[in-house]
Design a protein around this motif. Structure first.
Motif, mmCIF file in Angstrom:
data_model
loop_
_atom_site.group_PDB
_atom_site.id
_atom_site.type_symbol
_atom_site.label_atom_id
_atom_site.label_comp_id
_atom_site.label_asym_id
_atom_site.label_seq_id
_atom_site.Cartn_x
_atom_site.Cartn_y
_atom_site.Cartn_z
ATOM 1 N N LYS A 553 57.293 44.233 24.752
ATOM 2 C CA LYS A 553 58.706 44.671 24.927
ATOM 3 C C LYS A 553 59.142 46.042 24.426
ATOM 4 N N SER A 554 58.167 46.513 23.613
ATOM 5 C CA SER A 554 58.324 47.860 23.228
ATOM 6 C C SER A 554 57.591 49.140 23.864
ATOM 7 N N ASN A 555 56.681 48.532 24.773
ATOM 8 C CA ASN A 555 55.663 49.337 25.446
ATOM 9 C C ASN A 555 56.010 50.164 26.709
ATOM 10 N N ILE A 556 57.249 50.326 26.814
ATOM 11 C CA ILE A 556 57.380 50.958 28.090
ATOM 12 C C ILE A 556 57.548 52.547 28.089
ATOM 13 N N PRO A 569 69.241 58.230 24.290
ATOM 14 C CA PRO A 569 69.029 58.191 22.836
ATOM 15 C C PRO A 569 67.645 59.057 22.556
ATOM 16 N N PRO A 570 67.534 59.691 21.376
ATOM 17 C CA PRO A 570 66.521 60.539 21.067
ATOM 18 C C PRO A 570 64.962 60.318 21.776
ATOM 19 N N GLU A 571 64.719 58.932 21.461
ATOM 20 C CA GLU A 571 63.489 58.478 21.698
ATOM 21 C C GLU A 571 62.958 58.936 23.427
ATOM 22 N N CYS A 572 64.046 59.249 23.986
ATOM 23 C CA CYS A 572 63.859 59.612 25.641
ATOM 24 C C CYS A 572 63.008 60.834 25.710
ATOM 25 N N ASP A 573 63.188 61.745 24.573
ATOM 26 C CA ASP A 573 62.647 62.926 24.553
ATOM 27 C C ASP A 573 61.246 63.053 23.940
ATOM 28 N N MET A 574 60.947 62.094 23.404
ATOM 29 C CA MET A 574 59.745 62.171 22.236
ATOM 30 C C MET A 574 58.501 61.937 22.999
ATOM 31 N N TYR A 578 58.608 55.147 23.135
ATOM 32 C CA TYR A 578 58.780 53.837 24.186
ATOM 33 C C TYR A 578 60.235 53.331 24.093
ATOM 34 N N ILE A 579 60.588 52.773 25.053
ATOM 35 C CA ILE A 579 61.839 52.032 25.211
ATOM 36 C C ILE A 579 61.794 50.698 24.835
ATOM 37 N N SER A 580 62.696 50.367 23.688
ATOM 38 C CA SER A 580 62.943 49.009 23.475
ATOM 39 C C SER A 580 64.283 48.704 23.549
ATOM 40 N N SER A 581 64.810 47.578 23.052
ATOM 41 C CA SER A 581 66.102 47.069 22.822
ATOM 42 C C SER A 581 67.070 48.088 22.040
ATOM 43 N N ALA A 582 66.367 48.747 21.066
ATOM 44 C CA ALA A 582 67.176 49.759 20.348
ATOM 45 C C ALA A 582 67.873 50.884 21.214
ATOM 46 N N PHE A 583 67.491 51.068 22.247
ATOM 47 C CA PHE A 583 67.906 51.959 23.482
ATOM 48 C C PHE A 583 69.477 51.606 23.390
#
Length: 760
Positions: A553-556, A569-574, A578-583
């Protein structure tokens, strides 16, 4: 007027002719094009590039004038028809053209055929002296040429083919060419034509349902026609197999009419076939159809099939083509709740005029006006004939039996991606819908029509973005705060169900699935009215959502996830992010901050917040994004919540109307939702948010609710909370944008933490 048989009509005046290569035949820009005012095609006023279909419209107008002159003469015919068109003109200039321009959506306009044109065509059908030849000629004009949607008009080759058929019949059969059709037979065809249900695509899709056919075609009238058809059949050499006409009448008009919708009938029906044959002047063959076991159930019939042609005898191509056209318009489908259907492109869907606009081209896959576009879909407003759906009461009461409904067309770059996008969203919607939680949108039905996939939903009053504009100054009352608290709680409940689907406690970890909405924003929160008239906020648009197994679930990878740019969210640019429910927690924080801003200062304050967030992004464009990419003191790339956002939190705390409820909610958003995740700080998960929002909601209904929710308690001592600096590498797309836009990332001072996304 004396008519000579050797008179020849020839085309002249090629002053407006354009020559172009076939590959660019529909790409002329239309600048400097001059046209006949009376015969001009709608696309001229719609500013659609000129094409060969313009000539087809011109020909239709010319042919209609010719037939009018032939039947009624100049003064009572052509001149009177021109006066009626001018009288119906929607412009200040009384033009005698054939269409009117009408407002569609926003600043756009659509075109519609003037009602008097249809009335005039029906008048010609009913005029004494109207032969079968003229009936068929009028049908070609009406159904294939005089169409608002230029892509639906027949091409010149097809028109030539059909008119050549008429010409051949005229040469062989003078009765066909000159003899007036029997008055009652003629009136029945006119009755059907004049009562066609108007389709939102335009007249070429107008249809009749089973219920409307039974209301129009009464047993006495059908019986009278069957007597005439019976005599004609026997005279032509065919002896019907039934012992009497009453047998056929009972099949066409059964006594059991208790279930008159489009599909749910107890016994075989034959009335659709009867209507089709009357419309194409082949009513005499109704006995052949019934005797050969063909009922309405056989529709649609492949008219090229040898078995069919041997059953009915030899028909001219003209009648085969007409049968094929009318059978789709007499056999519209029924849309059932929770069912998926697959329809060919010829199927006429039961969408009626009354949708917001009818100016779109169905060949592009549009079924109504495009109200919103985003993610992987275009949303249109449609109304469905009351006989053709069972959605009443599924998601509250409908404003009227026809709806309206929201129809989403799935879009993509190829047929494969369109199908994949549809399957993903449909899977999400079927697992998480209004049956699971009332604040998640319910999909009513899904279907494929031709090459396009569609999702059908209840029609909302508006989305939250429009709700802000319609209600720019919320009342600062206890009722308003309780409403906002409840709606935010219910939305978090809905997101929690998506992140942690019910019924999985006994499953092995590798068998469990979790979800992510992926596009939470005001435009995807719909407003529905409860029976008490209160606004309910409902989560919609799962086009960017996904379901995946618990173990992954966190490995997308972030590079495969499309997002709404301003809320990403910032993780889109890191790099390696990876994209998780925190998105969803980040985008929920953006949504809730917007709601609280609107609560304190209305739409004016909300728009000011959006304006203050507008700063240059790494691509050089101004954007209201909520975070910044910066450099640490040692030159490493890092991520922070935008300073304008941090200042805004402090400003709202100091706002003269800020209450304790707003203080608590702002603290939750700032400290647990709108944060860049590091190895130390993590965003809250939905279970924690639920607990906090349930506490807020309880306080809103407690003994001190008035003081908690309404009493102003601004905190003038509030300072800007220091931002967390999350150090981490940039992904390739971001680095490429920075290089191309030649932006220098500003440096920030302070201790940096390592950017790290939390496991769910």
């Amino acid at each position: 007027m004396e008519q000579r048989g050797d008179d020849v009509l020839k085309i002249s005046d090629f002053g407006l002719t354009r020559w172009h290569r076939e590959v660019s035949s529909n790409q002329t820009d239309g600048v400097g094009v001059f046209v006949s005012r009376t015969y001009r095609a709608p696309e001229y006023d719609l500013k659609i590039s000129p094409s060969q279909s313009w000539d087809i419209w011109n020909l239709a107008c010319l042919y209609l004038d010719l037939l009018t002159w032939y039947l009624l003469g100049w003064e009572k015919g052509v001149d009177e028809f021109s006066r009626q068109r001018a009288a119906e003109s929607s412009s200040s200039i009384r033009e005698d053209n054939y269409f009117n321009m009408e407002p569609a959506t926003g600043s756009e306009f659509g075109a519609s055929l003037k009602q008097c044109v249809m009335t005039w065509i029906n008048r010609l059908h009913a005029t004494e002296g109207c032969s079968l030849f003229i009936h068929d000629f009028l049908d070609i004009i009406q159904d294939g040429m005089l169409l608002i949607h230029h892509d639906k008009r027949l091409g010149s080759k097809e028109i030539h083919h059909r008119l050549a058929n008429l010409y051949d019949i005229c040469r062989e059969n003078k009765v066909y060419c000159f003899e007036s059709v029997h008055e009652s037979h003629q009136s029945l065809g006119v009755l059907l034509r004049t009562n066609l249900i108007k389709h939102c695509w335009g007249r070429h899709e107008d249809f009749l349902t089973l219920g409307s056919l039974r209301n129009l075609l009464q047993p006495t009238e059908i019986g009278r026609h069957l007597q005439q058809f019976y005599k004609s059949a026997v005279s032509a050499g065919y002896q019907p197999q039934g012992p009497n006409i009453g047998i056929y009448l009972k099949l066409i008009c059964p006594n059991d009419r208790s279930m008159d919708n489009s599909v749910t009938v107890r016994n075989k029906t034959y009335i659709r076939l009867f209507a089709i044959l009357v419309l194409i002047d082949k009513g005499v063959d109704v006995f052949k159809f019934i005797d050969n076991g063909l009922s309405d159930e056989a529709l649609p019939i492949d008219t090229t099939n040898n078995t069919f042609q041997s059953s009915i005898g030899e028909w001219r191509q003209l009648h085969l083509d007409s049968f094929d056209t009318w059978q789709w318009r007499m056999n519209v489908p029924f849309l059932s709740y929770g069912k998926h259907r697959v329809f060919g492109s010829q199927v006429v869907l039961p969408f009626v005029e009354g949708s917001i606009s009818t100016a779109n081209n169905p060949d592009s896959g549009r079924l109504g006006p495009i109200v919103e576009t985003g993610g992987y879909g275009e949303v249109s407003c449609v109304e469905i004939h009351a006989d053709c759906h069972d959605f009443r009461g599924v998601f509250g009461q409908l404003p009227k039996p026809e709806g309206p409904f929201a129809l989403k067309k799935i879009i993509g770059t190829s047929p494969v991606t369109i199908e994949d996008n549809f399957k993903r969203e449909a899977r999400m919607l079927k697992k998480f819908n209004g049956d699971v939680h009332p604040h998640i949108i319910s999909v009513l039905s899904t279907f494929k029509h031709g090459d396009y996939y569609y999702l059908l939903f209840p029609w909302a009053e508006c989305d939250l973005q429009k709700y802000f504009k319609v209600n720019p100054n919320p009342t600062p009352s206890l009722e308003t705060v309780r409403w906002l608290s409840q709606q935010c709680l219910r939305i978090v409940e809905a997101v929690h169900l998506i992140h942690s689907p019910p019924g999985q406690d006994n499953l092995q970890p590798e068998d469990r699935v979790v979800g992510r909405h992926g596009d939470i924003k005001a435009e995807n929160v719909l407003v529905f009215r409860s029976q008490e008239g209160k606004a309910n906020l409902v989560l919609s648009d799962f086009g960017l959502g996904s379901l995946h197994h618990d173990m992954s679930k966190s490995n997308i990878p972030n590079k495969t996830i499309p997002v709404t740019p301003g809320l990403r969210p910032p993780e889109c640019d890191m790099k390696g992010g990876y994209i998780s429910s925190a998105f969803d927690i980040w985008t929920l924080g953006c949504l809730f901050l917007d709601l609280l801003t609107w609560l304190l200062g209305g739409e004016e304050l909300r728009l000011r917040f959006e304006e203050e967030r507008m700063t240059p992004y790494i691509n050089g464009l101004e954007t209201p994004i909520y975070f910044d990419i910066v450099r640490t003191e040692d030159g490493q790339p890092a991520y922070i919540v935008k300073e304008q956002v941090k200042r805004w939190f402090a400003e709202l705390h100091r706002n003269d109307h800020c209450t304790q409820f707003v203080h608590d909610f702002l603290d939750l958003i700032e400290r647990k939702m709108l944060i860049v995740e590091t190895d130390v700080k993590k965003r809250a998960r939905t279970n924690e948010l639920l607990q906090r929002l349930q506490t807020f909601h309880s306080l809103c209904h407690g003994q001190d609710a008035q003081a908690y929710c309404v009493r102003a308690a601004p905190d003038q001592t509030r300072l800007i909370v220091p931002t967390t600096i999350a150090k981490g590498p940039l992904n390739e797309t971001v680095e490429d944008n920075i290089r191309r836009s030649r932006i220098t990332l500003r440096k920030v001072a302070g201790r940096a933490q390592r950017a790290e996304q939390a496991e769910d």
